[in-house]
Write a protein that holds these residues in place. Structure first.
Motif, mmCIF file in Angstrom:
data_model
loop_
_atom_site.group_PDB
_atom_site.id
_atom_site.type_symbol
_atom_site.label_atom_id
_atom_site.label_comp_id
_atom_site.label_asym_id
_atom_site.label_seq_id
_atom_site.Cartn_x
_atom_site.Cartn_y
_atom_site.Cartn_z
ATOM 1 N N ASP A 11 14.400 -9.023 111.350
ATOM 2 C CA ASP A 11 13.128 -9.453 111.939
ATOM 3 C C ASP A 11 12.160 -9.920 110.859
ATOM 4 O O ASP A 11 11.478 -10.935 111.023
ATOM 5 N N LEU A 12 12.095 -9.175 109.752
ATOM 6 C CA LEU A 12 11.204 -9.580 108.661
ATOM 7 C C LEU A 12 11.729 -10.825 107.955
ATOM 8 O O LEU A 12 10.951 -11.695 107.553
ATOM 9 N N VAL A 13 13.044 -10.908 107.815
ATOM 10 C CA VAL A 13 13.644 -12.086 107.185
ATOM 11 C C VAL A 13 13.335 -13.337 107.996
ATOM 12 O O VAL A 13 12.935 -14.377 107.448
ATOM 13 N N THR A 21 16.606 -7.664 100.672
ATOM 14 C CA THR A 21 16.170 -6.634 99.735
ATOM 15 C C THR A 21 14.660 -6.426 99.823
ATOM 16 O O THR A 21 14.160 -5.296 99.839
ATOM 17 N N GLN A 22 13.922 -7.543 99.892
ATOM 18 C CA GLN A 22 12.468 -7.444 100.009
ATOM 19 C C GLN A 22 12.075 -6.802 101.332
ATOM 20 O O GLN A 22 11.126 -6.020 101.415
ATOM 21 N N ALA A 23 12.816 -7.124 102.399
ATOM 22 C CA ALA A 23 12.530 -6.534 103.709
ATOM 23 C C ALA A 23 12.678 -5.016 103.656
ATOM 24 O O ALA A 23 11.852 -4.277 104.206
ATOM 25 N N ALA A 24 13.734 -4.540 102.999
ATOM 26 C CA ALA A 24 13.946 -3.096 102.867
ATOM 27 C C ALA A 24 12.803 -2.454 102.089
ATOM 28 O O ALA A 24 12.314 -1.364 102.434
ATOM 29 N N THR A 25 12.353 -3.134 101.024
ATOM 30 C CA THR A 25 11.232 -2.632 100.237
ATOM 31 C C THR A 25 9.958 -2.576 101.072
ATOM 32 O O THR A 25 9.171 -1.618 100.982
ATOM 33 N N ASP A 26 9.736 -3.600 101.898
ATOM 34 C CA ASP A 26 8.539 -3.631 102.748
ATOM 35 C C ASP A 26 8.530 -2.470 103.733
ATOM 36 O O ASP A 26 7.484 -1.857 103.989
ATOM 37 N N PHE A 27 9.677 -2.182 104.326
ATOM 38 C CA PHE A 27 9.755 -1.043 105.244
ATOM 39 C C PHE A 27 9.423 0.257 104.515
ATOM 40 O O PHE A 27 8.681 1.104 105.035
#
Length: 244
Positions: A11-13, A21-27
């Motif tokens: 969803d973020l991608v 990787t950035q999406a995981a960091t954002d979560f």
């Protein structure tokens, strides 16, 4: 998370164009600054809101936001009205004329004339009545400031310097304060329902400040004289004062 009720990295991608990787960091970052708001469900492989979830970065305002990110399991049907539009060439020409304070020659289809015609306009602003966009301009053909529907500008061509400016547009420079309230012909219960629907204060009135050039559209929408049933004419508009 608030509207969809669940989120995953994809969803973020898709929404923001970040990598996984950035999406995981954002979560992880979000869970650190908003502890208890959501948690990861391993069996469903997605993040879910916890009980008592409260949005941290947004203030939910209505269904329009919801429709733009509706989850697949919640049916939503929007009214398929045709959309008014103007060509990019028209928009570019008008914006350029406003920026350079020039008059622009346009071919316009008026609803008071069966045939389109060329005329010179000195545009100075854009305005919307909630349904369509207008350009506010001095019409050298009619010798007055008027609104012109962008979608009815068929073509543009020449430009030239103009002495007309927004400061000379009295209706644009004059502001009015209007009162919007439930139709007094409705029952007390109906008026209360309308007031709650529009988030009105206890006196069941909303004050709006708008340019006098836009008053026509507000009155046309809410003060229709062709509707005799109060339930079909739920709001009325009255002018409180003028200010220039």
């Amino acid at each position: 998370m608030f509207w969809k009720g669940e989120l995953q990295r994809a969803d973020l991608v898709d929404q923001f164009g970040v990598n996984p990787t950035q999406a995981a960091t954002d979560f992880s970052t979000y869970m650190a600054i908003a502890p208890g708001n959501m948690s990861y469900n391993k069996s469903r492989k997605r993040y879910l809101p916890n009980s008592g979830f409260i949005p941290l970065f947004m203030n939910p305002r209505g269904l329009d936001e919801f429709v733009n990110m509706v989850p697949s399991q919640v049916p939503v049907e929007a009214w398929p009205l045709p959309k008014r539009q103007a060509t990019s060439e028209t928009l570019f020409a008008i914006v350029k004329a406003i920026q350079k304070r020039e008059a622009l020659e346009v071919c316009y289809q008026s609803m008071t004339d069966p045939n389109s015609s060329w005329r010179w306009l000195s545009p100075h602003a854009f305005a919307s009545d909630g349904e369509r966009w207008h350009v506010r301009a001095y019409c050298h053909k009619r010798d007055e400031f008027r609104d012109f529907v962008l979608g009815r500008v068929i073509a543009t061509r020449s430009t030239k310097p103009t002495d007309m400016s927004a400061e000379q547009d009295v209706d644009w420079q004059t502001f009015v304060t209007v009162i919007v309230k439930p139709n007094p012909d409705l029952s007390a219960e109906q008026r209360l329902a309308i007031a709650n629907e529009y988030n009105m204060p206890d006196n069941q009135e909303i004050q709006l400040r708008l340019r006098r050039s836009m008053l026509f559209y507000l009155e046309t929408q809410y003060n229709s004289k062709q509707v005799s049933m109060p339930a079909a004419h739920q709001l009325i508009v009255s002018v409180r004062k003028l200010e220039s």
